[in-house]
Write a protein that holds these residues in place. Sequence first.
Motif, PDB file in Angstrom:
ATOM      1  N   ASN A  20       3.773  10.775  -3.970  1.00 12.91           N
ATOM      2  CA  ASN A  20       3.581  10.507  -5.395  1.00 12.91           C
ATOM      3  C   ASN A  20       2.130  10.119  -5.689  1.00 12.91           C
ATOM      4  O   ASN A  20       1.584  10.509  -6.724  1.00 12.91           O
ATOM      5  CB  ASN A  20       4.528   9.418  -5.886  1.00 12.91           C
ATOM      6  CG  ASN A  20       5.974   9.864  -6.025  1.00 12.91           C
ATOM      7  OD1 ASN A  20       6.855   9.028  -6.139  1.00 12.91           O
ATOM      8  ND2 ASN A  20       6.244  11.159  -6.016  1.00 12.91           N
ATOM      9  N   GLN A  21       1.506   9.376  -4.778  1.00  9.97           N
ATOM     10  CA  GLN A  21       0.095   9.002  -4.959  1.00  9.97           C
ATOM     11  C   GLN A  21      -0.817  10.230  -4.992  1.00  9.97           C
ATOM     12  O   GLN A  21      -1.866  10.212  -5.615  1.00  9.97           O
ATOM     13  CB  GLN A  21      -0.361   8.052  -3.854  1.00  9.97           C
ATOM     14  CG  GLN A  21       0.179   6.652  -3.989  1.00  9.97           C
ATOM     15  CD  GLN A  21      -0.126   5.789  -2.763  1.00  9.97           C
ATOM     16  OE1 GLN A  21      -1.005   6.100  -1.970  1.00  9.97           O
ATOM     17  NE2 GLN A  21       0.617   4.709  -2.613  1.00  9.97           N
TER      18      GLN A  21
ATOM     19  N   GLN B   4      20.710  10.159   2.141  1.00 12.31           N
ATOM     20  CA  GLN B   4      20.122   9.901   0.815  1.00 12.31           C
ATOM     21  C   GLN B   4      18.593  10.019   0.852  1.00 12.31           C
ATOM     22  O   GLN B   4      17.871   9.163   0.342  1.00 12.31           O
ATOM     23  CB  GLN B   4      20.571   8.525   0.278  1.00 12.31           C
ATOM     24  CG  GLN B   4      22.042   8.490  -0.117  1.00 12.31           C
ATOM     25  CD  GLN B   4      22.323   9.387  -1.320  1.00 12.31           C
ATOM     26  OE1 GLN B   4      21.880   9.125  -2.418  1.00 12.31           O
ATOM     27  NE2 GLN B   4      23.059  10.473  -1.100  1.00 12.31           N
ATOM     28  N   GLN B   5      18.146  11.119   1.476  1.00 16.59           N
ATOM     29  CA  GLN B   5      16.718  11.400   1.609  1.00 16.59           C
ATOM     30  C   GLN B   5      16.464  12.892   1.432  1.00 16.59           C
ATOM     31  O   GLN B   5      17.200  13.709   2.001  1.00 16.59           O
ATOM     32  CB  GLN B   5      16.200  11.005   2.993  1.00 16.59           C
ATOM     33  CG  GLN B   5      16.286   9.554   3.327  1.00 16.59           C
ATOM     34  CD  GLN B   5      15.727   9.256   4.707  1.00 16.59           C
ATOM     35  OE1 GLN B   5      15.168  10.124   5.382  1.00 16.59           O
ATOM     36  NE2 GLN B   5      15.878   8.016   5.133  1.00 16.59           N
ATOM     37  N   TYR B   6      15.415  13.208   0.699  1.00 19.05           N
ATOM     38  CA  TYR B   6      15.003  14.606   0.606  1.00 19.05           C
ATOM     39  C   TYR B   6      14.553  15.097   1.982  1.00 19.05           C
ATOM     40  O   TYR B   6      13.818  14.408   2.690  1.00 19.05           O
ATOM     41  CB  TYR B   6      13.827  14.761  -0.361  1.00 19.05           C
ATOM     42  CG  TYR B   6      14.209  14.694  -1.819  1.00 19.05           C
ATOM     43  CD1 TYR B   6      14.814  15.782  -2.443  1.00 19.05           C
ATOM     44  CD2 TYR B   6      13.960  13.560  -2.571  1.00 19.05           C
ATOM     45  CE1 TYR B   6      15.161  15.738  -3.787  1.00 19.05           C
ATOM     46  CE2 TYR B   6      14.293  13.505  -3.919  1.00 19.05           C
ATOM     47  CZ  TYR B   6      14.896  14.598  -4.521  1.00 19.05           C
ATOM     48  OH  TYR B   6      15.225  14.548  -5.842  1.00 19.05           O
TER      49      TYR B   6
ATOM     50  N   PRO C  72       2.107  11.007   7.342  1.00 20.23           N
ATOM     51  CA  PRO C  72       2.799  11.063   8.639  1.00 20.23           C
ATOM     52  C   PRO C  72       4.315  11.214   8.494  1.00 20.23           C
ATOM     53  O   PRO C  72       4.961  10.406   7.819  1.00 20.23           O
ATOM     54  CB  PRO C  72       2.447   9.732   9.299  1.00 20.23           C
ATOM     55  CG  PRO C  72       1.187   9.284   8.612  1.00 20.23           C
ATOM     56  CD  PRO C  72       1.311   9.786   7.201  1.00 20.23           C
ATOM     57  N   ALA C  73       4.849  12.241   9.127  1.00 21.22           N
ATOM     58  CA  ALA C  73       6.289  12.517   9.070  1.00 21.22           C
ATOM     59  C   ALA C  73       7.102  11.396   9.718  1.00 21.22           C
ATOM     60  O   ALA C  73       8.300  11.270   9.457  1.00 21.22           O
ATOM     61  CB  ALA C  73       6.600  13.861   9.741  1.00 21.22           C
TER      62      ALA C  73
ATOM     63  N   GLN D 203      10.634   5.910   2.371  1.00 24.71           N
ATOM     64  CA  GLN D 203      10.096   5.409   1.100  1.00 24.71           C
ATOM     65  C   GLN D 203       8.561   5.420   1.099  1.00 24.71           C
ATOM     66  O   GLN D 203       7.946   5.671   0.064  1.00 24.71           O
ATOM     67  CB  GLN D 203      10.632   4.004   0.789  1.00 24.71           C
ATOM     68  CG  GLN D 203      12.120   3.968   0.486  1.00 24.71           C
ATOM     69  CD  GLN D 203      12.523   4.838  -0.702  1.00 24.71           C
ATOM     70  OE1 GLN D 203      11.764   5.038  -1.639  1.00 24.71           O
ATOM     71  NE2 GLN D 203      13.738   5.358  -0.664  1.00 24.71           N
ATOM     72  N   ASP D 204       7.957   5.182   2.247  1.00 20.70           N
ATOM     73  CA  ASP D 204       6.494   5.254   2.361  1.00 20.70           C
ATOM     74  C   ASP D 204       6.010   6.692   2.139  1.00 20.70           C
ATOM     75  O   ASP D 204       5.008   6.923   1.453  1.00 20.70           O
ATOM     76  CB  ASP D 204       6.021   4.789   3.737  1.00 20.70           C
ATOM     77  CG  ASP D 204       6.189   3.300   3.948  1.00 20.70           C
ATOM     78  OD1 ASP D 204       6.606   2.588   3.005  1.00 20.70           O
ATOM     79  OD2 ASP D 204       5.907   2.845   5.080  1.00 20.70           O
TER      80      ASP D 204
END
Length: 169
Positions: A65-66, A31-33, A52-53, A58-59
């Motif tokens: 998004n920021q 459930q992650q892009y 950072p990969a 969620q971070d």
Amino acid sequence: MLVHSFPPAITTHCRVLILGSMPGRRSLEMQQYYAHPQNLFWPFLETLFNIPATRPYQDRLALLNQQGVGLWDVLQECFRSGSLDGDIEETSIVANDFASLISQLPQLEHIFFNGAKAAQSFRRHVLKQQALPPHLQYYNLPSTSPANAAIKREDKLAQWQQLRTVMMH
């Protein structure tokens, strides 16, 4: 098998939207892009935006998004026998509702396609069927998928630099 994409990972101040076609098996399971460990998406964003990969998923989304960048997929659902874009049954495609999403994003100016299938599906199943604002600019980027091995990593990254260039203006 019928597969469904995720909700958009976006905020109302996004200026850029990156679109994939449909998450692969690993991404759907987690459930992650772009969850496949060999996918270059997150390593590229680390290079381009210093996200950072290795940070929790969620971070990474929040940091993206920021920066004014959102993620989504062109397809809402489709039948796909495997994990590859080539496995998608064209007649089963249902596109996401971009007209509704974009109407909520007053600052959106640029849409980047992560791979040829995303761009092709958008043109075929979205642009021909949904009314979108005429000011949007579209950019085709090479897929970050490990299945796209024909293009060298450094050549892909060079093309992905367009994303950073757009964000700087």
